[in-house]
Design a protein around this motif. Structure first.
Motif, short mmCIF file in Angstrom:
data_model
loop_
_atom_site.label_atom_id
_atom_site.label_comp_id
_atom_site.label_asym_id
_atom_site.label_seq_id
_atom_site.Cartn_x
_atom_site.Cartn_y
_atom_site.Cartn_z
N PRO A 170 -2.08 -5.72 12.23
CA PRO A 170 -1.36 -5.69 10.94
C PRO A 170 -0.12 -6.58 10.90
O PRO A 170 0.37 -6.88 9.81
CB PRO A 170 -0.99 -4.21 10.80
CG PRO A 170 -2.04 -3.49 11.57
CD PRO A 170 -2.30 -4.36 12.76
N ASN B 260 -6.73 -5.85 -4.49
CA ASN B 260 -6.87 -4.39 -4.62
C ASN B 260 -8.15 -4.00 -5.34
O ASN B 260 -8.76 -2.97 -5.03
CB ASN B 260 -5.65 -3.80 -5.31
CG ASN B 260 -4.44 -3.72 -4.39
OD1 ASN B 260 -4.43 -2.94 -3.44
ND2 ASN B 260 -3.44 -4.53 -4.65
N CYS C 146 -8.45 -9.41 2.38
CA CYS C 146 -7.71 -8.54 1.45
C CYS C 146 -6.59 -7.79 2.16
O CYS C 146 -5.48 -7.65 1.63
CB CYS C 146 -8.66 -7.55 0.78
SG CYS C 146 -9.82 -8.32 -0.37
N TYR C 147 -6.86 -7.29 3.36
CA TYR C 147 -5.82 -6.57 4.10
C TYR C 147 -4.73 -7.52 4.60
O TYR C 147 -3.54 -7.21 4.54
CB TYR C 147 -6.43 -5.82 5.29
CG TYR C 147 -6.96 -4.45 4.93
CD1 TYR C 147 -6.11 -3.47 4.40
CD2 TYR C 147 -8.30 -4.13 5.12
CE1 TYR C 147 -6.58 -2.21 4.08
CE2 TYR C 147 -8.79 -2.86 4.79
CZ TYR C 147 -7.92 -1.91 4.27
OH TYR C 147 -8.39 -0.65 3.94
N GLY D 87 -2.88 -8.75 1.55
CA GLY D 87 -2.53 -7.70 0.60
C GLY D 87 -1.06 -7.38 0.49
O GLY D 87 -0.65 -6.65 -0.42
N PHE E 106 -3.93 -0.61 6.59
CA PHE E 106 -4.62 -1.55 7.47
C PHE E 106 -4.83 -0.92 8.85
O PHE E 106 -5.93 -0.97 9.42
CB PHE E 106 -3.81 -2.84 7.55
CG PHE E 106 -4.54 -4.01 8.16
CD1 PHE E 106 -5.88 -3.94 8.51
CD2 PHE E 106 -3.87 -5.21 8.37
CE1 PHE E 106 -6.55 -5.03 9.06
CE2 PHE E 106 -4.52 -6.30 8.92
CZ PHE E 106 -5.86 -6.21 9.27
N LYS F 244 -12.93 -8.29 3.42
CA LYS F 244 -12.07 -7.12 3.59
C LYS F 244 -10.88 -7.46 4.48
O LYS F 244 -9.75 -7.06 4.21
CB LYS F 244 -12.87 -5.95 4.17
CG LYS F 244 -12.10 -4.64 4.21
CD LYS F 244 -12.98 -3.46 4.63
CE LYS F 244 -13.93 -3.08 3.53
NZ LYS F 244 -14.68 -1.83 3.84
N TRP F 245 -11.14 -8.24 5.54
CA TRP F 245 -10.03 -8.69 6.39
C TRP F 245 -9.05 -9.55 5.58
O TRP F 245 -7.85 -9.40 5.72
CB TRP F 245 -10.58 -9.50 7.58
CG TRP F 245 -10.96 -8.65 8.75
CD1 TRP F 245 -12.18 -8.09 8.99
CD2 TRP F 245 -10.12 -8.29 9.85
NE1 TRP F 245 -12.15 -7.38 10.17
CE2 TRP F 245 -10.90 -7.49 10.73
CE3 TRP F 245 -8.80 -8.55 10.18
CZ2 TRP F 245 -10.40 -6.96 11.91
CZ3 TRP F 245 -8.29 -8.02 11.37
CH2 TRP F 245 -9.08 -7.24 12.22
N TYR G 122 0.80 -1.22 0.00
CA TYR G 122 0.00 0.00 0.00
C TYR G 122 0.84 1.27 0.00
O TYR G 122 0.54 2.24 0.70
CB TYR G 122 -0.95 0.00 1.20
CG TYR G 122 -1.81 -1.22 1.27
CD1 TYR G 122 -2.76 -1.49 0.29
CD2 TYR G 122 -1.63 -2.17 2.28
CE1 TYR G 122 -3.53 -2.64 0.32
CE2 TYR G 122 -2.39 -3.33 2.33
CZ TYR G 122 -3.33 -3.55 1.33
OH TYR G 122 -4.08 -4.71 1.36
N ALA H 6 -0.50 -9.63 8.73
CA ALA H 6 -0.20 -9.47 7.30
C ALA H 6 1.29 -9.60 7.05
O ALA H 6 1.71 -10.18 6.04
CB ALA H 6 -0.71 -8.11 6.82
N LEU I 45 -10.80 -4.08 -2.66
CA LEU I 45 -10.77 -2.93 -1.77
C LEU I 45 -11.20 -1.66 -2.49
O LEU I 45 -11.72 -0.72 -1.86
CB LEU I 45 -9.36 -2.77 -1.19
CG LEU I 45 -8.96 -3.85 -0.17
CD1 LEU I 45 -7.48 -3.72 0.21
CD2 LEU I 45 -9.83 -3.78 1.08
N TRP J 170 -7.47 1.82 8.85
CA TRP J 170 -8.82 1.26 8.76
C TRP J 170 -9.26 0.74 10.13
O TRP J 170 -10.39 1.00 10.58
CB TRP J 170 -8.86 0.14 7.73
CG TRP J 170 -10.20 -0.54 7.69
CD1 TRP J 170 -11.40 0.00 7.31
CD2 TRP J 170 -10.49 -1.90 8.08
NE1 TRP J 170 -12.42 -0.93 7.44
CE2 TRP J 170 -11.89 -2.10 7.91
CE3 TRP J 170 -9.70 -2.95 8.54
CZ2 TRP J 170 -12.49 -3.32 8.18
CZ3 TRP J 170 -10.30 -4.16 8.82
CH2 TRP J 170 -11.68 -4.34 8.65
#
Length: 498
Positions: free
Chosen positions: A340, A381, A397-398, A401, A322, A394-395, A316, A343, A384, A325
């Motif tokens: 985070p 992406n 994807c983050y 990601g 993340f 969404k979780w 990002y 991730a 999102l 958000w």
């Protein structure tokens, strides 16, 4: 058709194999090999676990020592570099914004100031590494940025942070491209991706550690009059300095000039022979002719473009997307800093998967994991960018990601192999790749990752989709150009044995 010592050669690849075997026989007869080293060791299942298992006991012992020192120093050094690079993000969401009265896009400007310093220093630093010892230059730069980091704890305004971040970036510019150059000076093709990726995985570990460290130091809030985010910078320096100082004593430079006390004379001779067999050139000089050769080749342009797309299409754009958000959803400071890290842990796992698959499953091909990574980044992406998606997705994807960050080591391994026959080109290309990626990163986040739009960075997510697609296209182009270049070289070598 060609004839070599009475052998009729009808295949270009076979001609090269015969030429290589004759060279090895000649070397053995003249006693030039201090330790045994196989040009192409017989491959067994064990090499899929770790590449040294199929090599001679002497070469395994040498590689064990090399890994223990170079990988340890590179990984610890990159961990503290990345820790000191991203700590401003952790501090910002943990009280620094409120304590210093920061507003608007000032976090973007802090990141940009670091990036500008980093960009200015990279190419000159890597060119210096072909003239002076890495064991002097790299640790000296580490000490410089470590000391400057602790000064961030005394800042009382955004302007002071801007200035310090610029000089921290300038000092840090020596480390990553410099250590990639050093790693590429010691390891062979079947070993290179694993080491480059293990080295790069330290960045994700640094991001994780920064989150955990901020969570821990937040509990020091008020101790000795310092806020929790100030303690983060102080402890960063305490961790960094011993690692930086150790570099003066352990970093082995490159094989042709090494004076590493932990390598024997025979092992140094082995290291030089390995690089000779790999076709990796020794240090030379920068001349007008060399610059002309470098800048009229596709290498520097295509590889740099690939790294620009990688660097600006993952993580990002170095924004705490993340975290912001989570903060917007009302999570606690501990959660904002801790979640985070999941991730980052996933990124480490995928980095190692890319490395092992590239070296073993794909037999040295660097492009398949890059294509896989780019495809998933397009999916995450794009999701999102839609934004109004199920919270569970969404979780996902983050958390997933950042998996694109794992291909960095592969891009550098690819560059080392493509530029093997010219040491100065290799150093310059590696530095240019990293520098130009950060040139783009210096301005792109100001347009597509504006803090005032958080947490829904619509422009950022949409741009990431196109960047991932461009990365895939560039990787396939490089693959085609490399195949053509290798075919031309093979034809020239085959003609040379007629």
């Amino acid at each position: 058709m060609a004839t070599q010592n009475g052998v009729i050669v009808t295949d270009e690849k076979r001609a090269e194999e015969i030429r290589s075997s004759l060279e090895n026989a000649s070397d053995s007869a003249s006693g030039r090999d201090a330790l045994p080293v196989a040009e192409t060791p017989k491959r067994t299942w064990r090499s899929y676990l770790w590449d040294t298992f199929d090599k001679s006991p002497e070469e395994r012992r040498f590689l064990f020592k090399l890994d223990a020192v170079i990988l340890t120093f590179a990984s610890l050094g990159y961990l503290i570099k990345y820790l000191d690079q991203v700590n401003v993000n952790s501090a910002f969401v943990s009280g620094m914004k409120e304590d210093l009265g920061l507003y608007g896009n000032q976090l973007n400007y802090m990141i940009t100031c670091w990036t500008v310093g980093y960009v200015i220093g990279e190419i000159p630093s890597n060119m210096l590494l072909t003239r002076i010892r890495p064991s002097i230059w790299i640790p000296a730069c580490e000490i410089t940025w470590s000391v400057m980091t602790i000064l961030l704890s005394k800042c009382t305004s955004a302007t002071q942070i801007y200035v310090l971040r610029f000089f921290i970036g300038l000092a840090e510019s020596a480390f990553y491209p410099g250590m990639q150059y050093v790693v590429g000076s010691w390891y062979r093709k079947d070993e290179l991706a694993k080491r480059s990726c293990i080295f790069h995985a330290s960045s994700a570990i640094g991001t994780m550690f920064s989150g955990y460290l901020m969570t821990a130091t937040y509990n020091l809030n008020g101790v000795h009059g310092y806020r929790g985010w100030q303690w983060l910078f102080i402890i960063n320096t305490i961790i960094s300095l011993p690692i930086a100082i150790a570099g003066f004593f352990f970093l082995p430079d490159v094989p042709e000039i090494t004076r590493a006390w932990w390598l024997t004379k025979d092992e140094i001779a082995l290291a030089k022979k390995r690089m000779e067999l790999e076709g990796r050139a020794n240090r030379g000089t920068y001349t007008k002719a060399k610059f002309r050769k470098i800048f009229t080749s596709w290498h520097i342009y295509a590889l740099t473009l690939l790294y620009i797309f990688f660097n600006n299409g993952s993580n990002y754009g170095s924004q705490p997307a993340f975290s912001l958000w989570l903060k917007s959803e009302g999570y606690s400071v501990a959660a904002v800093n801790s979640y985070p890290t999941i991730a980052s842990a996933i990124q480490v796992i995928f980095t190692l998967v890319y490395a092992w698959s590239s070296d073993s499953v794909f037999r040295g091909a660097r492009w398949p994991p890059i294509i896989f990574s780019g495809t998933l980044l397009i999916i995450f992406n794009a999701s999102l960018a839609v934004w109004n998606i199920p919270i569970g997705w969404k979780w996902v994807c983050y958390i997933l990601g950042n998996i694109g960050g794992g291909v960095s080591g592969l891009t550098f391994a690819w560059a080392h192999e493509i530029c093997s026959d010219d040491n100065e080109e290799r150093a310059l290309v590696v530095a240019t790749m990293n520098e130009m990626a950060y040139v783009v990163q210096a301005w792109l986040p100001l347009i597509i990752w504006q803090q005032v739009e958080a947490p829904y960075y619509k422009k950022g997510f949409i741009t990431m989709v196109f960047i991932a697609a461009a990365m895939i296209a560039t990787a396939m182009t490089i693959r085609t150009l490399q195949k053509k270049e290798n075919a031309a070289k093979a034809k020239e070598k085959a003609a040379g044995v007629v």
